[in-house]
Design an enzyme around this catalytic site. Sequence first.
Site, PDB file in Angstrom:
ATOM      1  N   GLY A   1       5.027 -39.543  49.717  1.00 15.28           N
ATOM      2  CA  GLY A   1       6.052 -40.556  49.619  1.00 15.28           C
ATOM      3  C   GLY A   1       6.917 -40.246  48.415  1.00 15.28           C
ATOM      4  CB  CYS A   2      10.580 -40.076  47.917  1.00 16.65           C
ATOM      5  SG  CYS A   2      11.053 -41.687  48.583  1.00 16.65           S
TER       6      CYS A   2
END
Length: 349
Positions: A150-151
């Site tokens: 996930g960024c």
Amino acid sequence: MTYSVAVAGASGYAGGEILRLLAGHPEFDVRTVTGHSTAGQPLIASQPHLRSLAHLTLQPTTPEVLDGHDIVFFALPHGASGELTAQLTNVRLAVDCGADHRLTSAEDWAAFYGGEHHKAWTYGVPELLVAGAGKQRDALVGTNRIAAPGCNASTVALSLAPGIAAGVIEAGDIVSVLAVGPSGAGKAAKTHLLGAELMGTANPYAVGGTHRHIPEIQQALRGAGARAEVKLSFTPVLVPMSRGILATSTARIVPGVTAAEVRAAWEDAYADETFVHVLPEGVFPRTADTLGANTCLMGIAIDEAAGRVVVVAALDNLAKGTAGAAIQSANIALGLPESTGLSVNGVAP
């Protein structure tokens, strides 16, 4: 050797960024792109900036279409890729840019996502410190299944893992506030993501410990050697920039540790990294300096009065935060030079 590649979810933002980077990769040949509602349309109808891939037509996202490629990148919403990946029988390397294969804990999945929990794959953050085992890139060598991060999660984990691994910060009192661009929420039409709703304002969301990336960050910091429960207050704020993350993370410094020892923990951790850079003392990054690049830039400060370290990290959520991390990890898995097809240079102005 050239590897045949398929990209599932190619009409979305993450899928488009994967394709943009793959278009310049000398060893990866994009042969198949798939979409859901866009199946049957030319790729450039959804991604008009990808002129070199104008010959491709979006196909349905099915196991039959995806199977048989050397590499498949999945850029699908959470809950959509797990069922598909389970049906692949002839794919050398699968890389999931969604959440389905990130979490090792079924309990965390149930609490933050819901639905069926799928087996965790090798986590795709090569620079992440792993207690007693170097860095996560070692686990990526030769793997055939990768969970891209996930960024937001990778930004915060990379920001704090050096201090955790070196034992200079405490894991029980971490605060992270992030300014994030709306492209991280995907391409589907949503009222709160309309330009009229975003321009001229900053909008907090998932406040109070509800954001789905929290257990992913905690998992990464436990892996880096957290000696106590990881307690994290995490608040993302949508701001009017199409892409980018600026994460400000603070943690209490272990009593007796000097400012020089704190800074050394980060500088030592990333001294030899191509894509994660610690900036000189007193210098802090801008999201603009990372746009289009596979870089994470960090500034470190010591708040003596509060007894806390402050880490300000910037990256492009679609590049280093998602697609770049996926391709970098795939390079490692296949034994290619890690930086193949990736650049440290951003786009300015």
